[in-house]
Design a protein around this motif. Structure first.
Motif, short mmCIF file in Angstrom:
data_model
loop_
_atom_site.label_atom_id
_atom_site.label_comp_id
_atom_site.label_asym_id
_atom_site.label_seq_id
_atom_site.Cartn_x
_atom_site.Cartn_y
_atom_site.Cartn_z
N TRP A 162 -20.37 -33.71 34.93
CA TRP A 162 -19.22 -34.38 35.56
C TRP A 162 -18.84 -35.67 34.85
O TRP A 162 -17.75 -36.19 35.07
CB TRP A 162 -19.56 -34.71 37.02
CG TRP A 162 -19.54 -33.55 37.95
CD1 TRP A 162 -20.05 -32.32 37.77
CD2 TRP A 162 -19.00 -33.57 39.28
NE1 TRP A 162 -19.86 -31.55 38.88
CE2 TRP A 162 -19.22 -32.31 39.82
CE3 TRP A 162 -18.37 -34.54 40.05
CZ2 TRP A 162 -18.82 -31.96 41.11
CZ3 TRP A 162 -17.97 -34.21 41.33
CH2 TRP A 162 -18.19 -32.93 41.85
N LEU A 163 -19.74 -36.23 34.02
CA LEU A 163 -19.47 -37.50 33.37
C LEU A 163 -18.18 -37.39 32.54
O LEU A 163 -17.99 -36.45 31.79
CB LEU A 163 -20.64 -37.92 32.48
CG LEU A 163 -21.97 -38.10 33.21
CD1 LEU A 163 -23.06 -38.49 32.22
CD2 LEU A 163 -21.86 -39.11 34.33
N PHE B 215 -21.72 -39.81 42.61
CA PHE B 215 -21.09 -39.99 41.30
C PHE B 215 -20.41 -41.34 41.26
O PHE B 215 -19.47 -41.59 42.01
CB PHE B 215 -20.08 -38.88 41.04
CG PHE B 215 -20.69 -37.52 40.92
CD1 PHE B 215 -21.25 -37.09 39.73
CD2 PHE B 215 -20.73 -36.66 42.02
CE1 PHE B 215 -21.84 -35.84 39.62
CE2 PHE B 215 -21.30 -35.40 41.91
CZ PHE B 215 -21.86 -34.99 40.71
N VAL C 191 -15.67 -40.61 36.35
CA VAL C 191 -17.09 -40.52 36.67
C VAL C 191 -17.89 -41.07 35.49
O VAL C 191 -17.74 -40.62 34.36
CB VAL C 191 -17.52 -39.06 36.96
CG1 VAL C 191 -19.02 -38.97 37.20
CG2 VAL C 191 -16.74 -38.48 38.12
N THR C 192 -18.76 -42.06 35.78
CA THR C 192 -19.54 -42.71 34.71
C THR C 192 -21.04 -42.53 34.86
O THR C 192 -21.78 -42.81 33.93
CB THR C 192 -19.23 -44.22 34.66
OG1 THR C 192 -19.56 -44.81 35.92
CG2 THR C 192 -17.77 -44.46 34.32
N GLU C 193 -21.49 -42.08 36.03
CA GLU C 193 -22.93 -41.95 36.27
C GLU C 193 -23.15 -41.01 37.44
O GLU C 193 -22.32 -40.92 38.35
CB GLU C 193 -23.48 -43.34 36.61
CG GLU C 193 -24.96 -43.44 36.73
CD GLU C 193 -25.38 -44.88 37.02
OE1 GLU C 193 -26.13 -45.07 38.01
OE2 GLU C 193 -24.94 -45.80 36.30
N ASP D 282 -24.65 -34.19 35.33
CA ASP D 282 -24.24 -34.88 34.10
C ASP D 282 -22.98 -34.27 33.49
O ASP D 282 -22.25 -34.95 32.77
CB ASP D 282 -25.36 -34.89 33.08
CG ASP D 282 -26.49 -35.85 33.46
OD1 ASP D 282 -26.28 -36.71 34.35
OD2 ASP D 282 -27.59 -35.72 32.86
#
Length: 162
Positions: A59-60, A146, A40-42, A57
């Motif tokens: 989760w990033l 995500f 996850v990046t965003e 956030d």
């Protein structure tokens, strides 16, 4: 004993035919585009969601792994998952998710939705993927999109905690 001469052309044709039959009969397992470990990046919150931006956030950096034998979704493992692929046009996507495709960086063309089902029918993060191959991939959960990037590190299945 009678000998029949074989021309070079016939010999090459026979060899070519043998190679072609061998290639066709060999089954190659090409992995599906969604298989592998994703990070996850965003997080995109398009409107009303069940999460705050701070929760999303968190989760990033989390990772999710998918293959035919097992999927690692958050802290849950799904053994022998089944995957259902659906192609969505722009109207179907807009109706289902109430967000414009360009807001999520999708290009023109169909969007592929991958639905993962585990044998116990439980719902968990990572069971729905939205993607355009070589463009962008998302997982959806609690109204949040995500963004995922495929990891190059495939040494071991990822274990994510949420």
């Amino acid at each position: 004993m009678t000998h029949f001469p074989i021309s070079k052309a016939a010999l090459f044709f026979t060899a070519f035919l043998g190679i072609a039959i061998s290639l066709v009969s060999c089954k190659t397992d090409v992995p599906e585009v969604y298989e592998g470990t994703w990070v996850v990046t965003e997080a995109t919150l398009p409107g009303i969601t069940a999460m705050s931006q701070t929760e999303a956030d968190s989760w990033l950096g989390k990772s999710f792994s998918y293959n035919t034998e097992r999927a690692q979704l958050a802290q849950e493992s799904c053994l022998a998952p089944t995957y259902k692929r659906e192609t969505m046009d722009e109207e179907t996507f807009q109706s289902a998710y109430r967000i414009r495709r360009d807001r999520l960086n999708f290009e023109q063309g169909d969007i592929i939705r991958i639905e993962l089902q585990c044998n116990d029918n439980s719902l968990m993060p990572g069971q729905t993927l939205l993607m355009q191959e070589d463009v962008v991939t998302y997982l959806t959960w609690d109204g949040v999109f995500f963004m995922l990037e495929k990891s190059n590190n495939e040494a071991a299945p990822a274990v994510a905690s949420i």
